[in-house]
Design an enzyme around this catalytic site. Structure first.
Site, mmCIF file in Angstrom:
data_model
loop_
_atom_site.group_PDB
_atom_site.id
_atom_site.type_symbol
_atom_site.label_atom_id
_atom_site.label_comp_id
_atom_site.label_asym_id
_atom_site.label_seq_id
_atom_site.Cartn_x
_atom_site.Cartn_y
_atom_site.Cartn_z
ATOM 1 N N ASP A 215 1.616 7.905 -16.646
ATOM 2 C CA ASP A 215 0.353 7.463 -16.035
ATOM 3 C C ASP A 215 -0.779 7.655 -17.053
ATOM 4 O O ASP A 215 -0.814 8.655 -17.768
ATOM 5 C CB ASP A 215 0.058 8.288 -14.763
ATOM 6 C CG ASP A 215 -0.875 7.555 -13.796
ATOM 7 O OD1 ASP A 215 -0.485 7.359 -12.636
ATOM 8 O OD2 ASP A 215 -1.981 7.167 -14.236
ATOM 9 N N SER B 285 -6.096 6.456 -15.331
ATOM 10 C CA SER B 285 -7.329 5.631 -15.250
ATOM 11 C C SER B 285 -7.856 5.571 -13.820
ATOM 12 O O SER B 285 -9.029 5.282 -13.605
ATOM 13 C CB SER B 285 -7.024 4.201 -15.735
ATOM 14 O OG SER B 285 -6.086 3.582 -14.858
ATOM 15 N N ARG C 187 -15.274 -11.312 5.902
ATOM 16 C CA ARG C 187 -15.316 -10.995 4.471
ATOM 17 C C ARG C 187 -14.694 -12.163 3.705
ATOM 18 O O ARG C 187 -13.612 -12.629 4.054
ATOM 19 C CB ARG C 187 -14.551 -9.706 4.200
ATOM 20 C CG ARG C 187 -14.503 -9.262 2.749
ATOM 21 C CD ARG C 187 -13.904 -7.866 2.612
ATOM 22 N NE ARG C 187 -12.524 -7.804 3.089
ATOM 23 C CZ ARG C 187 -11.787 -6.692 3.052
ATOM 24 N NH1 ARG C 187 -12.287 -5.554 2.595
ATOM 25 N NH2 ARG C 187 -10.536 -6.706 3.501
ATOM 26 N N LYS D 272 0.160 -10.033 -9.283
ATOM 27 C CA LYS D 272 1.373 -9.650 -8.557
ATOM 28 C C LYS D 272 2.347 -10.828 -8.504
ATOM 29 O O LYS D 272 3.540 -10.695 -8.757
ATOM 30 C CB LYS D 272 1.033 -9.183 -7.142
ATOM 31 C CG LYS D 272 0.305 -7.858 -7.072
ATOM 32 C CD LYS D 272 1.144 -6.695 -7.592
ATOM 33 C CE LYS D 272 0.458 -5.368 -7.385
ATOM 34 N NZ LYS D 272 1.208 -4.231 -7.969
ATOM 35 N N SER E 197 3.196 -6.902 -3.326
ATOM 36 C CA SER E 197 2.237 -6.818 -2.221
ATOM 37 C C SER E 197 2.333 -8.039 -1.335
ATOM 38 O O SER E 197 2.659 -9.136 -1.799
ATOM 39 C CB SER E 197 0.821 -6.717 -2.792
ATOM 40 O OG SER E 197 -0.144 -6.958 -1.793
ATOM 41 N N ALA E 198 2.035 -7.866 -0.070
ATOM 42 C CA ALA E 198 1.989 -8.994 0.867
ATOM 43 C C ALA E 198 0.914 -9.987 0.458
ATOM 44 O O ALA E 198 0.892 -11.130 0.933
ATOM 45 C CB ALA E 198 1.700 -8.475 2.278
ATOM 46 N N TYR F 101 -6.214 -10.356 -8.720
ATOM 47 C CA TYR F 101 -5.290 -9.235 -8.476
ATOM 48 C C TYR F 101 -3.988 -9.771 -7.871
ATOM 49 O O TYR F 101 -2.892 -9.501 -8.366
ATOM 50 C CB TYR F 101 -5.920 -8.197 -7.534
ATOM 51 C CG TYR F 101 -4.880 -7.360 -6.843
ATOM 52 C CD1 TYR F 101 -4.529 -7.622 -5.522
ATOM 53 C CD2 TYR F 101 -4.199 -6.369 -7.531
ATOM 54 C CE1 TYR F 101 -3.531 -6.888 -4.903
ATOM 55 C CE2 TYR F 101 -3.198 -5.631 -6.922
ATOM 56 C CZ TYR F 101 -2.873 -5.907 -5.593
ATOM 57 O OH TYR F 101 -1.875 -5.184 -4.977
ATOM 58 N N ARG G 5 -3.633 -6.680 10.900
ATOM 59 C CA ARG G 5 -2.824 -6.348 9.746
ATOM 60 C C ARG G 5 -1.630 -5.497 10.167
ATOM 61 O O ARG G 5 -1.649 -4.867 11.236
ATOM 62 C CB ARG G 5 -3.646 -5.549 8.725
ATOM 63 C CG ARG G 5 -4.798 -6.328 8.093
ATOM 64 C CD ARG G 5 -4.311 -7.402 7.152
ATOM 65 N NE ARG G 5 -5.417 -8.037 6.441
ATOM 66 C CZ ARG G 5 -6.153 -9.024 6.921
ATOM 67 N NH1 ARG G 5 -5.908 -9.487 8.132
ATOM 68 N NH2 ARG G 5 -7.120 -9.562 6.191
ATOM 69 N N ASP H 113 -10.751 -13.048 3.087
ATOM 70 C CA ASP H 113 -9.851 -12.413 4.057
ATOM 71 C C ASP H 113 -9.016 -13.449 4.803
ATOM 72 O O ASP H 113 -9.529 -14.518 5.157
ATOM 73 C CB ASP H 113 -10.671 -11.656 5.110
ATOM 74 C CG ASP H 113 -10.810 -10.188 4.735
ATOM 75 O OD1 ASP H 113 -10.299 -9.809 3.666
ATOM 76 O OD2 ASP H 113 -11.438 -9.444 5.494
ATOM 77 N N LEU I 122 -9.882 -0.540 5.039
ATOM 78 C CA LEU I 122 -10.304 -0.119 6.372
ATOM 79 C C LEU I 122 -10.123 1.370 6.637
ATOM 80 O O LEU I 122 -11.083 2.051 7.038
ATOM 81 C CB LEU I 122 -9.543 -0.925 7.435
ATOM 82 C CG LEU I 122 -9.892 -0.585 8.887
ATOM 83 C CD1 LEU I 122 -11.334 -0.967 9.200
ATOM 84 C CD2 LEU I 122 -8.928 -1.268 9.862
HETATM 85 C C1 WQD Z 1 -7.849 -4.583 6.628
HETATM 86 C C2 WQD Z 1 -8.607 -5.217 7.798
HETATM 87 C C3 WQD Z 1 -10.547 -6.422 7.082
HETATM 88 C C4 WQD Z 1 -12.726 -2.906 5.644
HETATM 89 C C5 WQD Z 1 -6.088 -5.154 0.925
HETATM 90 C C6 WQD Z 1 -5.742 -5.877 -0.320
HETATM 91 C C7 WQD Z 1 -4.265 -6.043 -0.410
HETATM 92 C C8 WQD Z 1 -3.602 -4.698 -0.306
HETATM 93 C C9 WQD Z 1 -4.048 -3.928 0.935
HETATM 94 C C10 WQD Z 1 -2.946 -3.937 -2.471
HETATM 95 C C11 WQD Z 1 -9.099 -6.624 7.489
HETATM 96 C C12 WQD Z 1 -10.942 -5.240 7.944
HETATM 97 C C13 WQD Z 1 -11.756 -3.739 6.166
HETATM 98 C C14 WQD Z 1 -13.972 -2.755 6.334
HETATM 99 C C15 WQD Z 1 -13.189 -4.252 8.036
HETATM 100 N N1 WQD Z 1 -3.844 -3.941 -1.464
HETATM 101 N N2 WQD Z 1 -11.990 -4.395 7.341
HETATM 102 N N3 WQD Z 1 -14.147 -3.440 7.502
HETATM 103 O O1 WQD Z 1 -7.759 -6.788 3.002
HETATM 104 O O2 WQD Z 1 -5.646 -6.520 4.389
HETATM 105 O O3 WQD Z 1 -5.619 -5.859 2.016
HETATM 106 O O4 WQD Z 1 -5.472 -3.881 0.906
HETATM 107 O O5 WQD Z 1 -1.882 -4.498 -2.502
HETATM 108 O O6 WQD Z 1 -3.944 -6.647 -1.624
HETATM 109 O O7 WQD Z 1 -6.348 -7.146 -0.235
HETATM 110 O O8 WQD Z 1 -6.899 -4.497 3.649
HETATM 111 O O9 WQD Z 1 -8.001 -2.487 4.504
HETATM 112 O O10 WQD Z 1 -9.377 -4.150 3.146
HETATM 113 O O11 WQD Z 1 -8.672 -4.730 5.456
HETATM 114 O O12 WQD Z 1 -13.379 -4.852 9.102
HETATM 115 O O13 WQD Z 1 -14.891 -2.015 5.891
HETATM 116 O O14 WQD Z 1 -9.776 -4.454 8.057
HETATM 117 O O15 WQD Z 1 -11.348 -7.562 7.384
HETATM 118 O O16 WQD Z 1 -9.031 -7.379 8.690
HETATM 119 P P1 WQD Z 1 -6.539 -6.024 3.322
HETATM 120 P P2 WQD Z 1 -8.295 -3.892 4.131
#
Ligand code: WQD
Length: 336
Positions: free
Chosen positions: A31, A34, A291, A152, A124-125, A148, A230, A294, A199
């Site tokens: 690692d 960073s 957002r 992947k 990643s999904a 990003y 999600r 999204d 989130l």
């Molecule tokens: C989850 C839900 C938001 C923050 C991201 C990356 C993805 C992966 C996982 C690496 C969504 C909502 C979020 C907030 C909100 N990372 N939200 N308010 O976007 O599904 O995926 O993380 O592999 O590549 O894109 O995850 O946790 O940001 O959002 O309402 O302050 O929560 O709109 O519906 P996401 P998230």
């Protein structure tokens, strides 16, 4: 024989190493620190009571990487190392392509030189882009929504070409849905830099008073309450998915993708409700506009991993929320 884990001091890497050590594997961690800190190594050793070999090197330094393979007998690589901030990748795409792609190419070239052909890749999904259908299975179409996600997807395609060029390669592409939560020791967990984008860490910081309230991005999605859905998966379940993939790597035919998700989608409001139950803390929130970038609803069909890896997510949303909250309450105070 050892398992080399790149990015092993990161969130998912550290949880995976705990499970590898507890399953009796010898582990070597690479690692560049960073996006994490070396004290994670001490924390992993404290949790498991096992020693770890740690090399503070950057995968872009191919000579240093070569020396690790020269000095150690490595049977497989789990490759987590890479930048993962969606927003930053939009601002600095070249940084993401240079780091994520070139480091992977270096890793594969050195593996090939030393005859190491077992590779588990942290995918990643996000490679599904806007979901073609739901639940998402591994045959769904793939696309990228940001640099990003494109790194992947590009790495998955590079590894597919590599596998097609030499049948000795056995590669598992593990497509994570939404990793959340923390190890029950309270010693390791997610440590976002600055204000969290994701989130769950945002919610835990609202609950601890670091942040005022949660802004819910969108209330007009085609979900039961209009908020985004999600497939949240406990990071320990995710870590155990890597262990199962490692144990099955020898019977893989070439390269295979596996969804690591629970198969259950939860809305933002459902997460808030469950978190409040788990933490006994009220989460103030305001529903605002969506957002950019999204997708509305995204959750996995995990049947392929269930069947071929004998892997099942076992921890529910309550436990994910509880462990995330426990970690928020200990992470700044605990000493090793
Ligand atoms: C989850 C839900 C938001 C923050 C991201 C990356 C993805 C992966 C996982 C690496 C969504 C909502 C979020 C907030 C909100 N990372 N939200 N308010 O976007 O599904 O995926 O993380 O592999 O590549 O894109 O995850 O946790 O940001 O959002 O309402 O302050 O929560 O709109 O519906 P996401 P998230």
């Amino acid at each position: 024989m050892s398992i080399l884990v790149t990015g092993g001091t990161g969130y998912i890497g550290s949880h995976t190493i705990v499970e590898l050590l507890e399953a009796g594997f010898d582990v070597i961690v690479v690692d560049n620190l960073s996006n994490s800190s070396e004290d994670v190594i001490d924390r992993i050793e404290k949790i498991t009571g096992k020693d770890l070999s740690f090399y503070n090197i950057d995968l872009l330094n191919k000579k240093a990487l070569d020396l690790i393979f020269h000095e150690n007998s490595i049977e497989a690589v789990i490759h987590f190392a890479g930048y993962k901030a969606v927003g930053e990748s939009v601002q600095l795409p070249l940084k993401y392509y240079q780091n994520n792609i070139i480091s992977t190419l270096n890793m594969c070239e050195v593996m090939e030189k030393y005859g190491v052909y077992n590779l588990i890749f942290s995918s990643s999904a996000t490679v599904y882009g806007y979901p073609e259908r739901l639940p998402l299975d591994e045959t769904c179409s793939t696309s990228a929504l940001n640099p990003y996600g494109r790194t992947k997807l590009m790495i998955e395609e590079i590894l597919t070409d590599l596998s097609n060029s030499n049948r000795k390669w056995r590669i598992a592409l593990l497509r994570y849905f939404n990793p959340v939560g923390a190890h029950n020791s309270g010693l390791i967990g997610e440590k976002p830099n600055g204000t969290p984008n994701n989130l769950m860490p945002y919610i835990t910081q609202v609950a601890s008073g670091k942040l005022e309230k949660l802004y819910v991005f969108g209330g007009d999605y085609p979900s039961k309450d209009g908020t985004g859905v999600r497939d949240y998966i406990h990071v320990v379940d995710l870590a155990l998915g890597h262990l199962k993939a490692l144990k099955k790597i020898d019977i893989l035919s070439g390269i295979e993708a596996f969804n690591l998700g629970t198969g259950i989608g939860y809305s933002v409001l459902e997460v808030i409700e469950t978190f409040e139950e788990a933490s006994k803390v009220k989460i103030p929130y305001e529903i605002v506009s969506r957002r950019f970038g999204d997708t509305g609803i995204c959750y996995a069909n995990p049947v392929k991993a269930n069947k071929h890896l004998n892997w099942y997510a076992e921890r529910d949303l309550f436990e994910m929320c509880k462990s995330a909250w426990d970690w928020e309450n200990t992470r700044e105070f605990i000493s090793i």
